[in-house]
Design an enzyme around this catalytic site. Structure first.
Site, mmCIF file in Angstrom:
data_model
loop_
_atom_site.group_PDB
_atom_site.id
_atom_site.type_symbol
_atom_site.label_atom_id
_atom_site.label_comp_id
_atom_site.label_asym_id
_atom_site.label_seq_id
_atom_site.Cartn_x
_atom_site.Cartn_y
_atom_site.Cartn_z
ATOM 1 N N HIS A 307 0.850 -1.187 0.000
ATOM 2 C CA HIS A 307 0.000 0.000 0.000
ATOM 3 C C HIS A 307 0.880 1.228 0.000
ATOM 4 O O HIS A 307 1.934 1.237 0.644
ATOM 5 C CB HIS A 307 -0.907 0.016 1.253
ATOM 6 C CG HIS A 307 -2.042 0.957 1.117
ATOM 7 N ND1 HIS A 307 -1.924 2.294 1.401
ATOM 8 C CD2 HIS A 307 -3.312 0.756 0.694
ATOM 9 C CE1 HIS A 307 -3.089 2.878 1.162
ATOM 10 N NE2 HIS A 307 -3.945 1.973 0.720
ATOM 11 N N ASP A 364 -7.999 -5.258 -0.025
ATOM 12 C CA ASP A 364 -8.522 -6.098 -1.103
ATOM 13 C C ASP A 364 -8.130 -7.570 -0.979
ATOM 14 O O ASP A 364 -8.600 -8.401 -1.743
ATOM 15 C CB ASP A 364 -8.019 -5.571 -2.457
ATOM 16 C CG ASP A 364 -8.625 -4.221 -2.787
ATOM 17 O OD1 ASP A 364 -9.820 -4.043 -2.513
ATOM 18 O OD2 ASP A 364 -7.915 -3.350 -3.310
#
Ligand code: CMC
Length: 428
Positions: A307, A364
């Protein structure tokens, strides 16, 4: 005493104020940089170090894995709130009282009707069209049916536009799914909650009634809350950027949907399940795929990992991982890919490549496993993300307009040809 930063160029010193946020984040305010330095600019591809705005909506601390909406922790909201309450909180800044929430829901319901002619536009898409493309097109198409522009100086006007899109977007999302599935389009049931009604619109069969399972509604509520905002990510920045030209709310949202679609952003939830399925079909050798992910000559990436901001556990991933276990158990289901996902996570957390780069599972990584257990087809995973992110996009657009932010217009450093003389075509 207020802090400042000194920049020295060619022996000349320039002083800039340091802005300090409510959580003590510091940022050098370079608003005057070009004027005081006579044209010097900054360069920061991907905006890795650049704050585009001041915002009071979401606080994120990537080092410590903290996420809060309007000051409330994501853990508490996911456990105690419902999606519509969170939408209200994000957009208007405070948790609603019961009468405020009821009014909000009623106003949304009153705006949930979609013009019958929108069905003709939907009909024009091939069944194979990706639902994200269909959804962004339909969101744009709504402008044609609601052409009056929003007067952002009127809270009432702004409120009307907000409840309109919150009412119509779940209908468009469910219709996009039903069209692909060959099911007749449906409006659900006004007497149900926002999320419950959405699930009914998705899954109701042409004949007979439909009652959604509590587990399904609760899991969907939680997932939507976890996706509802994430400060200045790619799609949100897109919404703010497009809106900064004073393009309307629906046009800005449509752009945000397209930004979300990419596999490095919201599209990762679809990419994760496809990756896990591929590993399963290949015999389940997770180590082989870990090696591929680490190989710089191999384009394969471990989807659902890493991320831009989190250099620690994504707090949403922790909640979703637990929810995946709970939902599968409550629905009496087993999913081999959940075991593959857990094995990948374990290996990655012990592998120096991932540890050194601080790559952890993101939102996700496990969400698709829940969506699938709820009966949502893979291509609809990213539209689910869009539905969840809708209140965040709206809140950010509203904040940007209320703060009267200037049009977004980054600079560049030109690296092309210097002045050249035009050559007639026969001489080239
Ligand atoms: N698998 C393998 N290596 C990775 C991965 C991954 N998933 N993510 C990052 N790296 C490596 C990357 O190769 C680079 O290595 P090196 O320093 O040796 O060149 C290093 O880690 C830093 O990566 P980066 O691409 O420079 O980091 P970024 O901040 O630009 O990208 C990211 C962040 C999310 C795009 C990236 O981690 C990624 O592509 N992840 C997979 C896609 C994904 O899951 N996206 C969903 C993000 S969360 C939800 C959302 O935003 O919608």
């Amino acid at each position: 005493m207020s802090k400042t930063a000194i920049l020295e160029i060619d022996g000349k010193k320039y002083e800039f104020p340091v802005v300090i946020g409510t959580e003590n984040e510091e940022a050098i305010d370079i608003k005057t940089l070009r004027s005081v330095t006579n044209g010097i600019t900054t360069i920061d591809p991907g905006y890795k170090n650049t704050g585009s705005c001041e915002s009071a909506i979401t606080f994120l601390n990537g080092e410590e894995g903290i996420l809060r909406y309007r000051g409330y922790s994501i853990e508490e909201l996911a456990e105690k709130a419902d999606f519509l309450e969170v939408a209200y909180l994000l957009i208007f800044g405070e948790l609603p009282t019961q009468p405020e929430l009821d009014k909000f829901h009623n106003d949304i319901k009153a705006q949930s009707h979609v013009d019958e002619d929108v069905k003709k536009i939907l009909d024009g898409f091939p069944k194979s069209a990706h639902p994200m493309g269909v959804l962004s097109s339909l969101t744009s198409a709504l402008i044609a049916f609601n052409p009056s522009s929003v007067n952002v100086d009127s809270e009432e006007d702004m409120y009307k536009a907000i409840v309109k899109i919150l009412g119509k977007f779940p209908v468009l999302t469910a219709w996009t799914h039903r069209k692909r599935a060959g099911l007749p389009l449906d409006y659900g049931d006004e007497n149900l909650g926002y999320v419950d009604n959405f699930i009914k619109m998705m899954f109701k069969k042409p004949s007979g009634d439909y009652t959604s399972k509590k587990t399904v509604v609760n899991a969907m509520d939680k997932l939507l809350i976890l996706h509802a905002d994430h400060e200045q990510n790619c799609s949100t920045s897109t919404v703010r950027m497009v809106g900064s030209s004073h393009a309307g709310l629906f046009a800005s949202l449509s752009a945000g949907i397209n930004a979300l679609w990419g596999p490095l952003h919201g599209g990762a939830n679809q990419a994760v399940i496809e990756m896990l399925e591929k590993i399963k079909e290949d015999g389940g050798d997770t180590k082989k795929f870990m090696e591929k992910a680490k190989d710089k000559d191999d384009p394969f990436r471990l989807m659902g990992f890493g991320h831009r901001v989190y250099k620690n556990f994504d707090p949403r991933a922790k909640i979703i991982k637990k929810a995946a276990d709970d939902v599968l158990a409550e629905l009496g289901m087993e999913d081999e890919v959940l075991d593959i996902a857990k094995a990948l996570e374990k290996e990655a957390l012990e592998d120096s490549y991932f540890v050194d780069r601080k790559l952890y599972p993101n939102v996700d990584f496990y969400s698709g496993i829940i969506y699938r257990a709820l009966g949502i087809p893979v291509e609809m995973f990213t539209p689910m993300f869009a539905l969840g992110r809708l209140p965040g996009w709206i809140a950010q657009w509203r904040e940007m307009r209320l703060r009267k932010e200037p049009i977004g217009r980054p600079r560049q450093v030109y690296i092309g040809e210097n002045l050249r003389q035009f050559k007639a075509i026969e001489k080239r």
